[in-house]
Write a protein that holds these residues in place. Structure first.
Motif, PDB file in Angstrom:
ATOM      1  N   GLY A 113      20.155  47.370  44.394  1.00 44.23           N
ATOM      2  CA  GLY A 113      18.887  47.591  43.710  1.00 44.23           C
ATOM      3  C   GLY A 113      18.070  46.337  43.476  1.00 44.23           C
ATOM      4  N   GLN A 114      18.654  45.184  43.708  1.00 47.02           N
ATOM      5  CA  GLN A 114      17.972  43.925  43.465  1.00 47.02           C
ATOM      6  C   GLN A 114      18.217  42.960  44.619  1.00 47.02           C
ATOM      7  N   LEU A 115      17.343  41.967  44.698  1.00 53.56           N
ATOM      8  CA  LEU A 115      17.552  40.856  45.616  1.00 53.56           C
ATOM      9  C   LEU A 115      17.990  39.646  44.821  1.00 53.56           C
ATOM     10  N   TRP A 116      19.000  38.972  45.303  1.00 48.45           N
ATOM     11  CA  TRP A 116      19.510  37.732  44.710  1.00 48.45           C
ATOM     12  C   TRP A 116      18.996  36.607  45.579  1.00 48.45           C
ATOM     13  N   ARG A 117      18.314  35.636  44.979  1.00 44.56           N
ATOM     14  CA  ARG A 117      17.792  34.513  45.756  1.00 44.56           C
ATOM     15  C   ARG A 117      18.241  33.198  45.138  1.00 44.56           C
ATOM     16  N   THR A 156      19.031  30.368  40.446  1.00 44.98           N
ATOM     17  CA  THR A 156      19.129  31.711  40.999  1.00 44.98           C
ATOM     18  C   THR A 156      18.107  32.621  40.346  1.00 44.98           C
ATOM     19  N   THR A 157      17.501  33.496  41.155  1.00 45.33           N
ATOM     20  CA  THR A 157      16.605  34.515  40.624  1.00 45.33           C
ATOM     21  C   THR A 157      17.061  35.880  41.122  1.00 45.33           C
ATOM     22  N   TYR A 158      16.724  36.902  40.355  1.00 47.65           N
ATOM     23  CA  TYR A 158      16.981  38.282  40.739  1.00 47.65           C
ATOM     24  C   TYR A 158      15.647  39.003  40.770  1.00 47.65           C
TER      25      TYR A 158
END
Length: 111
Positions: free
Chosen positions: A23-27, A39-41
């Motif tokens: 459901g999310q992208l981890w960058r 890190t961002t979500y």
């Protein structure tokens, strides 16, 4: 994206993955000024979706309300409720409509 350490706008993404629930992208990002990594979500914004109750009232969709109901139903298993909330939200997005009825949300939850 601003660096949380030095507040610079000069950051770059060097790694991207989907989360386990999808459901999310981890960058993973790195600041080009101070060279710190962070890190961002990222998740889809569902605040523009309206939920229509059976009496016709429209209220903004609330992830918190859905999550709380699932935690109660799953007797406190918050990890399962979080993953299930992500899945339900993905299916609501698949409806491709800005207005969803309570019945549509209930159908998605029960499926």
């Amino acid at each position: 994206m601003k660096c949380p350490f030095c507040r610079s706008n000069q950051t770059e993404v060097y790694n991207t993955r989907t989360t386990k629930s999808g459901g999310q992208l981890w960058r993973r990002r790195r600041c080009q000024v101070c060279h710190e990594a962070f890190t961002t979500y990222e998740a889809p914004d569902l605040h523009n979706i309206l939920r229509v109750s059976q009496d016709g009232r429209q209220t903004p969709y609330s992830r918190a309300r859905l999550y709380a109901a699932l935690v109660r139903a799953l007797e406190g298993h918050s990890n399962a409720a979080d993953a299930l909330t992500d899945t339900i939200e993905a299916k609501i997005l698949d409806l491709k409509t800005r207005i969803v009825s309570v019945d549509q949300v209930a159908s998605v939850v029960l499926s």
